[in-house]
Write a protein that holds these residues in place. Sequence first.
Motif, PDB file in Angstrom:
ATOM      1  N   GLY A 235      -3.026  -5.475  -1.869  1.00  0.00           N
ATOM      2  CA  GLY A 235      -3.364  -6.177  -0.638  1.00  0.00           C
ATOM      3  C   GLY A 235      -2.339  -7.181  -0.151  1.00  0.00           C
ATOM      4  N   ASP A 236      -2.011  -8.173  -0.968  1.00  0.00           N
ATOM      5  CA  ASP A 236      -1.073  -9.204  -0.514  1.00  0.00           C
ATOM      6  C   ASP A 236       0.329  -8.643  -0.338  1.00  0.00           C
ATOM      7  N   THR A 237       0.737  -7.745  -1.199  1.00  0.00           N
ATOM      8  CA  THR A 237       2.062  -7.141  -1.075  1.00  0.00           C
ATOM      9  C   THR A 237       2.143  -6.326   0.210  1.00  0.00           C
ATOM     10  N   ILE A 238       1.069  -5.638   0.577  1.00  0.00           N
ATOM     11  CA  ILE A 238       1.045  -4.883   1.831  1.00  0.00           C
ATOM     12  C   ILE A 238       1.165  -5.823   3.015  1.00  0.00           C
ATOM     13  N   ARG A 239       0.479  -6.952   2.991  1.00  0.00           N
ATOM     14  CA  ARG A 239       0.601  -7.926   4.087  1.00  0.00           C
ATOM     15  C   ARG A 239       2.046  -8.407   4.225  1.00  0.00           C
ATOM     16  N   VAL A 240       2.700  -8.642   3.095  1.00  0.00           N
ATOM     17  CA  VAL A 240       4.097  -9.087   3.109  1.00  0.00           C
ATOM     18  C   VAL A 240       5.000  -7.967   3.639  1.00  0.00           C
TER      19      VAL A 240
ATOM     20  N   VAL B 250       3.500 -14.289   7.396  1.00  0.00           N
ATOM     21  CA  VAL B 250       2.603 -13.232   6.925  1.00  0.00           C
ATOM     22  C   VAL B 250       1.240 -13.457   7.563  1.00  0.00           C
ATOM     23  N   ASP B 251       0.626 -12.398   8.067  1.00  0.00           N
ATOM     24  CA  ASP B 251      -0.681 -12.494   8.719  1.00  0.00           C
ATOM     25  C   ASP B 251      -1.788 -12.355   7.675  1.00  0.00           C
ATOM     26  N   TRP B 252      -2.351 -13.473   7.273  1.00  0.00           N
ATOM     27  CA  TRP B 252      -3.392 -13.481   6.243  1.00  0.00           C
ATOM     28  C   TRP B 252      -4.763 -13.124   6.800  1.00  0.00           C
TER      29      TRP B 252
ATOM     30  N   GLU C  61       4.188  -5.605   5.639  1.00  0.00           N
ATOM     31  CA  GLU C  61       3.908  -5.469   7.063  1.00  0.00           C
ATOM     32  C   GLU C  61       4.666  -6.531   7.866  1.00  0.00           C
ATOM     33  N   ALA C  62       4.716  -7.758   7.358  1.00  0.00           N
ATOM     34  CA  ALA C  62       5.485  -8.814   8.028  1.00  0.00           C
ATOM     35  C   ALA C  62       6.956  -8.415   8.091  1.00  0.00           C
ATOM     36  N   TYR C  63       7.493  -7.943   6.977  1.00  0.00           N
ATOM     37  CA  TYR C  63       8.899  -7.520   6.938  1.00  0.00           C
ATOM     38  C   TYR C  63       9.163  -6.416   7.955  1.00  0.00           C
ATOM     39  N   LEU C  64       8.334  -5.378   7.964  1.00  0.00           N
ATOM     40  CA  LEU C  64       8.540  -4.247   8.870  1.00  0.00           C
ATOM     41  C   LEU C  64       8.410  -4.648  10.339  1.00  0.00           C
ATOM     42  N   ALA C  65       7.676  -5.725  10.602  1.00  0.00           N
ATOM     43  CA  ALA C  65       7.521  -6.229  11.975  1.00  0.00           C
ATOM     44  C   ALA C  65       8.613  -7.236  12.337  1.00  0.00           C
ATOM     45  N   GLY C  66       9.521  -7.508  11.403  1.00  0.00           N
ATOM     46  CA  GLY C  66      10.614  -8.432  11.676  1.00  0.00           C
ATOM     47  C   GLY C  66      10.246  -9.901  11.536  1.00  0.00           C
TER      48      GLY C  66
END
Length: 190
Positions: free
Chosen positions: A155-160, A173-175, A162-167
């Motif tokens: 979960g948290d790694t996916i959120r991170v 990070v969107d919690w 996703e932030a990276y892939l969105a620049g």
Amino acid sequence: MSLTVHLVRHGRSTWNDERRLQGQTVHPPLTARGKAEADGAARHLVEVVGSARARVISSDLVRASQTAAVIGAALGVRVRLDPALREQALGAMEGVLTRDLRPQQTPKGAHVAEIRWGGGESIEDVYGRVSTFVGSEVDQARSDSVDHLVLVSHGDTIRVMEAYLAGRGHREVDWEVQVGNGSIRSIPAS
């Protein structure tokens, strides 16, 4: 050629049921419900990927690797395990029941994403780990003419990721985003 990155959260584990912080604890396996969630994710990816070229890489923690094995079998591809996709290390907090956690103050002048709670990793650490990994794997997938890069993680790694892939950076990070067990977040790689 366009590349889509699919971020898949592992199915529900025994420690999810017990409401224990897992972090990088290796051994919690999937529950029956978690196995069904892995099956559901695999069915969805088969529909999305079709006959296109896919690559599956998973965290090496048991709950993720069990999920990835189901997905790899359904797609007919070998799964590669990589510790770069592990969950945030939580140090002394791993194994603690969530009801036993107590709020802690962020030290004055520090950003919450840069604190190593429990002696584990900060979000900044996780961001550094996964941004290097994902950037390299996206480049390699493009080089190999892969259309779908499936990353099975936490979960948290996916959120991170996703932030990276969105620049966005580690402080962005969107919690609020819910990342349910067995869920898939599909993102075109830019």
